[in-house]
Write a protein that holds these residues in place. Structure first.
Motif, PDB file in Angstrom:
ATOM      1  N   ILE A  96      30.781 -82.004 -80.604  1.00 56.20           N
ATOM      2  CA  ILE A  96      29.860 -83.011 -80.727  1.00 56.20           C
ATOM      3  C   ILE A  96      30.347 -84.460 -80.987  1.00 56.20           C
ATOM      4  N   SER A  97      30.527 -85.253 -79.953  1.00 55.94           N
ATOM      5  CA  SER A  97      30.918 -86.467 -80.115  1.00 55.94           C
ATOM      6  C   SER A  97      29.692 -87.480 -79.829  1.00 55.94           C
ATOM      7  N   ILE A  98      30.167 -88.920 -80.229  1.00 52.13           N
ATOM      8  CA  ILE A  98      29.145 -90.174 -79.965  1.00 52.13           C
ATOM      9  C   ILE A  98      30.154 -91.015 -79.210  1.00 52.13           C
ATOM     10  N   THR A  99      29.743 -91.596 -78.233  1.00 52.62           N
ATOM     11  CA  THR A  99      30.259 -92.651 -77.381  1.00 52.62           C
ATOM     12  C   THR A  99      29.346 -94.029 -77.655  1.00 52.62           C
ATOM     13  N   ASP A 100      30.187 -95.075 -77.504  1.00 51.94           N
ATOM     14  CA  ASP A 100      29.242 -96.268 -77.346  1.00 51.94           C
ATOM     15  C   ASP A 100      28.475 -96.702 -76.233  1.00 51.94           C
ATOM     16  N   GLY A 101      28.961 -96.068 -75.056  1.00 48.24           N
ATOM     17  CA  GLY A 101      28.091 -96.272 -73.754  1.00 48.24           C
ATOM     18  C   GLY A 101      27.027 -95.360 -73.625  1.00 48.24           C
ATOM     19  N   ASP A 102      26.267 -95.652 -72.527  1.00 53.01           N
ATOM     20  CA  ASP A 102      25.181 -94.854 -72.588  1.00 53.01           C
ATOM     21  C   ASP A 102      25.372 -93.565 -71.729  1.00 53.01           C
ATOM     22  N   GLY A 103      26.743 -93.757 -70.893  1.00 56.13           N
ATOM     23  CA  GLY A 103      27.331 -92.648 -70.228  1.00 56.13           C
ATOM     24  C   GLY A 103      26.146 -91.919 -69.224  1.00 56.13           C
ATOM     25  N   ASN A 104      26.143 -90.486 -69.235  1.00 53.14           N
ATOM     26  CA  ASN A 104      25.277 -89.594 -68.538  1.00 53.14           C
ATOM     27  C   ASN A 104      24.310 -89.474 -69.234  1.00 53.14           C
ATOM     28  N   ALA A 105      23.803 -90.025 -70.276  1.00 50.02           N
ATOM     29  CA  ALA A 105      22.600 -89.606 -71.141  1.00 50.02           C
ATOM     30  C   ALA A 105      21.415 -89.630 -70.337  1.00 50.02           C
ATOM     31  N   THR A 106      20.526 -88.488 -70.566  1.00 50.45           N
ATOM     32  CA  THR A 106      19.585 -88.250 -69.688  1.00 50.45           C
ATOM     33  C   THR A 106      18.639 -87.349 -70.749  1.00 50.45           C
ATOM     34  N   GLU A 107      17.351 -87.836 -70.733  1.00 47.73           N
ATOM     35  CA  GLU A 107      16.252 -87.093 -71.566  1.00 47.73           C
ATOM     36  C   GLU A 107      15.630 -85.858 -70.633  1.00 47.73           C
TER      37      GLU A 107
ATOM     38  N   LYS B 283      24.062 -71.850 -82.719  1.00 48.06           N
ATOM     39  CA  LYS B 283      25.390 -71.273 -82.864  1.00 48.06           C
ATOM     40  C   LYS B 283      26.418 -72.195 -82.771  1.00 48.06           C
ATOM     41  N   LEU B 284      27.463 -72.369 -83.613  1.00 46.67           N
ATOM     42  CA  LEU B 284      28.677 -73.157 -83.863  1.00 46.67           C
ATOM     43  C   LEU B 284      29.945 -72.399 -83.383  1.00 46.67           C
ATOM     44  N   ASN B 285      30.779 -72.978 -82.624  1.00 44.76           N
ATOM     45  CA  ASN B 285      31.976 -72.457 -82.299  1.00 44.76           C
ATOM     46  C   ASN B 285      33.045 -73.429 -82.392  1.00 44.76           C
ATOM     47  N   PRO B 286      33.330 -74.055 -83.326  1.00 45.49           N
ATOM     48  CA  PRO B 286      34.534 -75.056 -83.430  1.00 45.49           C
ATOM     49  C   PRO B 286      35.876 -74.331 -83.398  1.00 45.49           C
ATOM     50  N   GLU B 287      37.028 -75.148 -82.807  1.00 45.53           N
ATOM     51  CA  GLU B 287      38.358 -74.737 -82.703  1.00 45.53           C
ATOM     52  C   GLU B 287      39.011 -75.442 -83.849  1.00 45.53           C
TER      53      GLU B 287
ATOM     54  N   ALA C  21      32.472 -75.577 -95.949  1.00 44.24           N
ATOM     55  CA  ALA C  21      31.987 -76.192 -97.345  1.00 44.24           C
ATOM     56  C   ALA C  21      31.112 -77.388 -96.861  1.00 44.24           C
ATOM     57  N   LEU C  22      31.557 -78.195 -95.872  1.00 45.12           N
ATOM     58  CA  LEU C  22      30.599 -79.313 -95.577  1.00 45.12           C
ATOM     59  C   LEU C  22      29.275 -78.747 -95.208  1.00 45.12           C
ATOM     60  N   LEU C  23      29.070 -77.711 -94.494  1.00 44.22           N
ATOM     61  CA  LEU C  23      27.603 -77.203 -94.134  1.00 44.22           C
ATOM     62  C   LEU C  23      26.673 -76.814 -95.598  1.00 44.22           C
ATOM     63  N   LYS C  24      27.449 -76.810 -96.533  1.00 50.15           N
ATOM     64  CA  LYS C  24      26.683 -76.270 -97.686  1.00 50.15           C
ATOM     65  C   LYS C  24      26.255 -77.785 -98.472  1.00 50.15           C
TER      66      LYS C  24
ATOM     67  N   PRO D 151      34.862 -81.514 -85.297  1.00 50.44           N
ATOM     68  CA  PRO D 151      34.825 -81.550 -83.886  1.00 50.44           C
ATOM     69  C   PRO D 151      33.129 -81.575 -83.860  1.00 50.44           C
ATOM     70  N   LEU D 152      32.353 -81.503 -84.944  1.00 51.14           N
ATOM     71  CA  LEU D 152      30.892 -81.176 -84.836  1.00 51.14           C
ATOM     72  C   LEU D 152      30.132 -82.441 -85.625  1.00 51.14           C
ATOM     73  N   TRP D 153      30.515 -83.390 -85.382  1.00 51.77           N
ATOM     74  CA  TRP D 153      29.669 -84.823 -85.829  1.00 51.77           C
ATOM     75  C   TRP D 153      28.117 -84.164 -85.996  1.00 51.77           C
ATOM     76  N   ILE D 154      27.698 -84.883 -87.054  1.00 54.41           N
ATOM     77  CA  ILE D 154      26.171 -84.760 -87.701  1.00 54.41           C
ATOM     78  C   ILE D 154      25.897 -83.480 -87.980  1.00 54.41           C
ATOM     79  N   VAL D 155      26.037 -82.330 -87.296  1.00 57.46           N
ATOM     80  CA  VAL D 155      25.605 -80.801 -87.669  1.00 57.46           C
ATOM     81  C   VAL D 155      26.700 -80.393 -88.845  1.00 57.46           C
ATOM     82  N   VAL D 156      27.734 -80.484 -88.871  1.00 59.13           N
ATOM     83  CA  VAL D 156      28.744 -80.170 -89.451  1.00 59.13           C
ATOM     84  C   VAL D 156      28.945 -81.500 -90.514  1.00 59.13           C
ATOM     85  N   PRO D 157      28.104 -81.963 -91.478  1.00 59.49           N
ATOM     86  CA  PRO D 157      27.826 -83.145 -91.991  1.00 59.49           C
ATOM     87  C   PRO D 157      29.000 -83.850 -92.783  1.00 59.49           C
ATOM     88  N   CYS D 158      29.986 -84.196 -91.924  1.00 61.96           N
ATOM     89  CA  CYS D 158      31.269 -84.673 -92.820  1.00 61.96           C
ATOM     90  C   CYS D 158      30.606 -86.144 -93.089  1.00 61.96           C
ATOM     91  N   HIS D 159      29.731 -86.784 -92.699  1.00 67.67           N
ATOM     92  CA  HIS D 159      29.259 -88.073 -92.939  1.00 67.67           C
ATOM     93  C   HIS D 159      28.835 -88.145 -94.593  1.00 67.67           C
TER      94      HIS D 159
END
Length: 160
Positions: free
Chosen positions: A25-36, A66-70, A81-84, A117-125
Motif C-alpha cells: 500500500i503506497s500513497i501518491t500525491d496525484g489523484d492517479g486512477n483513484a476511483t470510488e 489478509k496481508l502478504n508483504p515481501e 511488532a508494529l501491528l501490536k 510496504p503496507l503503510w497505514i495498515v502496518v502502523p509505522c507512523h
C-alpha cells in the motif's frame, strides 16, 4: 498482482495484492486512477479498499484483511511488532528494539520500519523518537502528523 486505487486525505492510495493477500500500500500525491467506483476494484482487493475507506472515515481502527508483504525475516519481525502498537498510541524506535530483544538494533529497526510496504495498515507512523519528536516517515512528516492526529482526536472538554 492486481491494483486498486482509493482517494484519501493524504493522496491516492495504491493497493496491490492477489489472492494471497495485500502486499503493498503506497500513497501518491496525484489523484492517479483513484476511483470510488468499487465495481472497478479487483475482487481480491475489495475488502482492503473498504476497510481503508472506513479507516479514513473514522469508522475503523483495526484492519482484518489478509496481508502478504515481501521482506526479510527481520523486517517481517519488525512489521509484526508494529501491528501490536495499539490504535491511538505511539512507541519509540528504542522501545521497539527492546521489545524485539536487542536494544542496540535501533538503526536496523528504523531501517525495517522505513521499508514497510503496507503503510497505514502496518502502523509505522506510530513510531516516534524517544524524545517524542516526529522522526522519519517515507511519505513525509506531514502525513505522519496527519495520521497520528487522525488516530488521537482532541478530547472534548466538559463545559460544566
Amino acid at each position: 498482482m492486481q491494483q486498486a486505487f482509493l482517494q484519501t486525505p493524504l493522496g491516492t492510495a495504491i493497493i496491490e495484492g492477489d489472492e494471497n493477500g495485500v502486499s503493498r500500500i503506497s500513497i501518491t500525491d496525484g489523484d492517479g486512477n483513484a476511483t470510488e467506483n468499487h465495481d472497478k476494484t479487483p475482487y481480491v482487493l475489495a475488502e482492503a479498499v473498504n476497510q481503508l475507506k472506513a479507516y479514513f472515515d473514522g469508522k475503523l481502527n483495526t484492519f482484518s484483511f489478509k496481508l502478504n508483504p515481501e521482506g526479510t525475516d527481520f523486517q517481517k519481525r519488525v512489521w509484526d511488532a508494529l501491528l501490536k502498537i495499539p490504535y491511538g498510541k505511539t512507541t519509540s524506535y528504542q522501545e521497539l528494539s527492546v521489545q524485539l530483544g536487542d536494544v542496540k538494533a535501533i538503526r536496523a529497526v528504523a531501517s525495517a520500519n522505513g521499508k514497510n510496504p503496507l503503510w497505514i495498515v502496518v502502523p509505522c507512523h506510530r513510531v516516534i523518537g524517544s524524545d517524542g519528536s516526529l522522526t522519519g516517515y517515507a511519505g513525509g512528516l506531514w502525513r505522519k502528523k496527519w495520521l497520528l492526529e487522525h488516530e488521537t482526536p482532541p478530547v472534548q472538554q466538559s463545559l460544566f
